[in-house]
Every structure is written in structure tokens, then in C-alpha cells.
Design a protein around this motif. Structure first.
Motif, short mmCIF file in Angstrom:
data_model
loop_
_atom_site.label_atom_id
_atom_site.label_comp_id
_atom_site.label_asym_id
_atom_site.label_seq_id
_atom_site.Cartn_x
_atom_site.Cartn_y
_atom_site.Cartn_z
N VAL A 20 -7.75 6.78 -37.41
CA VAL A 20 -8.22 5.42 -37.62
C VAL A 20 -9.34 5.11 -36.63
O VAL A 20 -10.37 4.56 -36.99
CB VAL A 20 -7.07 4.39 -37.47
CG1 VAL A 20 -7.59 2.97 -37.58
CG2 VAL A 20 -5.99 4.64 -38.52
N TRP A 21 -9.15 5.47 -35.38
CA TRP A 21 -10.11 5.16 -34.31
C TRP A 21 -10.91 6.40 -33.95
O TRP A 21 -10.35 7.49 -33.84
CB TRP A 21 -9.38 4.65 -33.07
CG TRP A 21 -8.65 3.37 -33.33
CD1 TRP A 21 -7.31 3.24 -33.58
CD2 TRP A 21 -9.19 2.06 -33.39
NE1 TRP A 21 -7.01 1.91 -33.78
CE2 TRP A 21 -8.14 1.16 -33.68
CE3 TRP A 21 -10.49 1.55 -33.24
CZ2 TRP A 21 -8.33 -0.21 -33.80
CZ3 TRP A 21 -10.68 0.18 -33.36
CH2 TRP A 21 -9.60 -0.68 -33.64
N ARG A 22 -12.23 6.22 -33.75
CA ARG A 22 -13.11 7.35 -33.41
C ARG A 22 -13.96 7.01 -32.19
O ARG A 22 -14.36 5.87 -32.00
CB ARG A 22 -14.06 7.66 -34.58
CG ARG A 22 -13.39 8.02 -35.90
CD ARG A 22 -12.75 9.39 -35.89
NE ARG A 22 -13.64 10.44 -35.48
CZ ARG A 22 -14.46 11.10 -36.30
NH1 ARG A 22 -14.49 10.83 -37.59
NH2 ARG A 22 -15.25 12.05 -35.83
N THR A 23 -14.25 8.02 -31.38
CA THR A 23 -15.13 7.82 -30.23
C THR A 23 -16.59 7.98 -30.68
O THR A 23 -16.87 8.71 -31.63
CB THR A 23 -14.85 8.84 -29.11
OG1 THR A 23 -15.17 10.15 -29.59
CG2 THR A 23 -13.40 8.77 -28.64
N PRO A 24 -17.51 7.34 -29.97
CA PRO A 24 -18.92 7.53 -30.29
C PRO A 24 -19.36 8.98 -30.17
O PRO A 24 -20.16 9.46 -30.97
CB PRO A 24 -19.64 6.66 -29.25
CG PRO A 24 -18.64 5.61 -28.90
CD PRO A 24 -17.31 6.30 -28.96
N ILE A 25 -18.79 9.70 -29.20
CA ILE A 25 -19.16 11.11 -29.02
C ILE A 25 -18.77 11.93 -30.24
O ILE A 25 -19.57 12.73 -30.74
CB ILE A 25 -18.52 11.68 -27.74
CG1 ILE A 25 -19.13 11.01 -26.51
CG2 ILE A 25 -18.67 13.20 -27.66
CD1 ILE A 25 -18.42 11.32 -25.21
N SER A 26 -17.55 11.72 -30.75
CA SER A 26 -17.12 12.49 -31.92
C SER A 26 -17.95 12.12 -33.14
O SER A 26 -18.28 12.98 -33.96
CB SER A 26 -15.62 12.29 -32.18
OG SER A 26 -15.36 10.97 -32.59
N LEU A 27 -18.28 10.85 -33.28
CA LEU A 27 -19.11 10.42 -34.42
C LEU A 27 -20.52 10.99 -34.32
O LEU A 27 -21.11 11.41 -35.32
CB LEU A 27 -19.16 8.89 -34.49
CG LEU A 27 -17.86 8.23 -34.92
CD1 LEU A 27 -17.92 6.72 -34.69
CD2 LEU A 27 -17.56 8.54 -36.38
N SER A 28 -21.05 11.05 -33.11
CA SER A 28 -22.38 11.62 -32.91
C SER A 28 -22.40 13.11 -33.28
O SER A 28 -23.30 13.58 -33.98
CB SER A 28 -22.81 11.44 -31.46
OG SER A 28 -24.04 12.07 -31.22
N LYS A 29 -21.39 13.83 -32.83
CA LYS A 29 -21.31 15.26 -33.15
C LYS A 29 -21.16 15.49 -34.65
O LYS A 29 -21.83 16.35 -35.23
CB LYS A 29 -20.13 15.90 -32.42
CG LYS A 29 -20.36 16.08 -30.95
CD LYS A 29 -19.14 16.68 -30.28
CE LYS A 29 -19.34 16.79 -28.78
NZ LYS A 29 -18.14 17.30 -28.10
N GLU A 30 -20.29 14.72 -35.29
CA GLU A 30 -20.03 14.91 -36.71
C GLU A 30 -21.23 14.54 -37.58
O GLU A 30 -21.53 15.22 -38.55
CB GLU A 30 -18.82 14.09 -37.14
CG GLU A 30 -18.44 14.29 -38.58
CD GLU A 30 -17.18 13.56 -38.96
OE1 GLU A 30 -17.03 13.29 -40.16
OE2 GLU A 30 -16.35 13.28 -38.08
N GLU A 36 -27.06 7.89 -28.38
CA GLU A 36 -27.62 6.58 -28.06
C GLU A 36 -27.72 5.70 -29.30
O GLU A 36 -27.44 4.49 -29.25
CB GLU A 36 -29.01 6.71 -27.42
CG GLU A 36 -29.03 7.49 -26.13
CD GLU A 36 -28.98 9.01 -26.34
OE1 GLU A 36 -29.43 9.52 -27.40
OE2 GLU A 36 -28.45 9.70 -25.45
N ILE A 37 -28.10 6.29 -30.42
CA ILE A 37 -28.23 5.54 -31.67
C ILE A 37 -26.85 5.16 -32.18
O ILE A 37 -26.62 4.03 -32.63
CB ILE A 37 -29.02 6.35 -32.72
CG1 ILE A 37 -30.46 6.52 -32.25
CG2 ILE A 37 -28.97 5.68 -34.09
CD1 ILE A 37 -31.30 7.45 -33.09
N VAL A 38 -25.91 6.09 -32.13
CA VAL A 38 -24.53 5.80 -32.55
C VAL A 38 -23.97 4.65 -31.74
O VAL A 38 -23.41 3.70 -32.29
CB VAL A 38 -23.63 7.06 -32.43
CG1 VAL A 38 -22.16 6.70 -32.65
CG2 VAL A 38 -24.06 8.13 -33.42
N LEU A 39 -24.12 4.70 -30.43
CA LEU A 39 -23.61 3.63 -29.56
C LEU A 39 -24.25 2.29 -29.90
O LEU A 39 -23.55 1.28 -30.00
CB LEU A 39 -23.89 3.96 -28.09
CG LEU A 39 -22.93 4.96 -27.45
CD1 LEU A 39 -23.49 5.44 -26.12
CD2 LEU A 39 -21.56 4.35 -27.28
#
Length: 88
Positions: A20-30, A36-39
Motif C-alpha cells: 500500500v505504501w511506497r518510498t520515493p526511492i523505490s518509486l524512482s527506481k521502478e 528529485e522529480i518523484v519527490l
């Protein structure tokens, strides 16, 4: 990639995740979108929710309202609300 496309890639990654919850780092990698843009998109777009608390590693976590409602039981949502984790 424009902002709208990047936001949609992030939403798709959250929607298709088993979590359910995702970190910005994992979203950036995926998504292959720079961190910086994801954040920036996660923090400024009304499309995403940030948990008040961090994960066990101390990182901020995000989701969409749709994912949170779809994948969390009413009991879990109530406990999150009582624990001050989310603002929904």
C-alpha cells in the motif's frame, strides 16, 4: 517526459504494487524517474497521500487514496487514523 506522464507512471507503480505504501526511492527506481522529480510530484501533487509516520527505516512513504482504500481493511484504516498515520 512531462509532469503529467511522470505522475501517471508513479500512480501506476503504486496501483500495481503489492504494498500500500511506497518510498520515493523505490518509486524512482521502478519508474526510472529521477528521485528529485518523484519527490517533488509526491509532495506537491494532490494525487498522492503521505503517511504521517515513516516506515521502519525512517523513510517517508506515499500512496494514492484509491490504493489505500482498495487495499486496506476498514479496521486498518481506523487504526491508522487513531495512530495518526493518515489524514483520511
Amino acid at each position: 517526459m512531462n509532469e503529467s506522464d511522470a505522475k501517471e507512471k508513479i500512480r501506476t507503480a503504486i496501483r500495481q504494487s503489492k504494498y500500500v505504501w511506497r518510498t520515493p526511492i523505490s518509486l524512482s527506481k521502478e519508474t526510472q524517474i529521477p528521485l528529485e522529480i518523484v519527490l517533488t510530484l509526491l509532495e506537491t501533487s494532490g494525487a498522492f497521500m503521505r503517511a504521517y509516520n515513516t516506515n521502519t527505516s525512517g523513510q517517508s512513504v506515499f500512496t494514492t487514496a484509491e490504493k489505500y482504500i482498495a487495499d486496506s481493511t476498514w479496521r486498518h484504516r481506523l487504526l491508522d487514523l487513531l495512530a495518526n498515520k493518515v489524514g483520511v
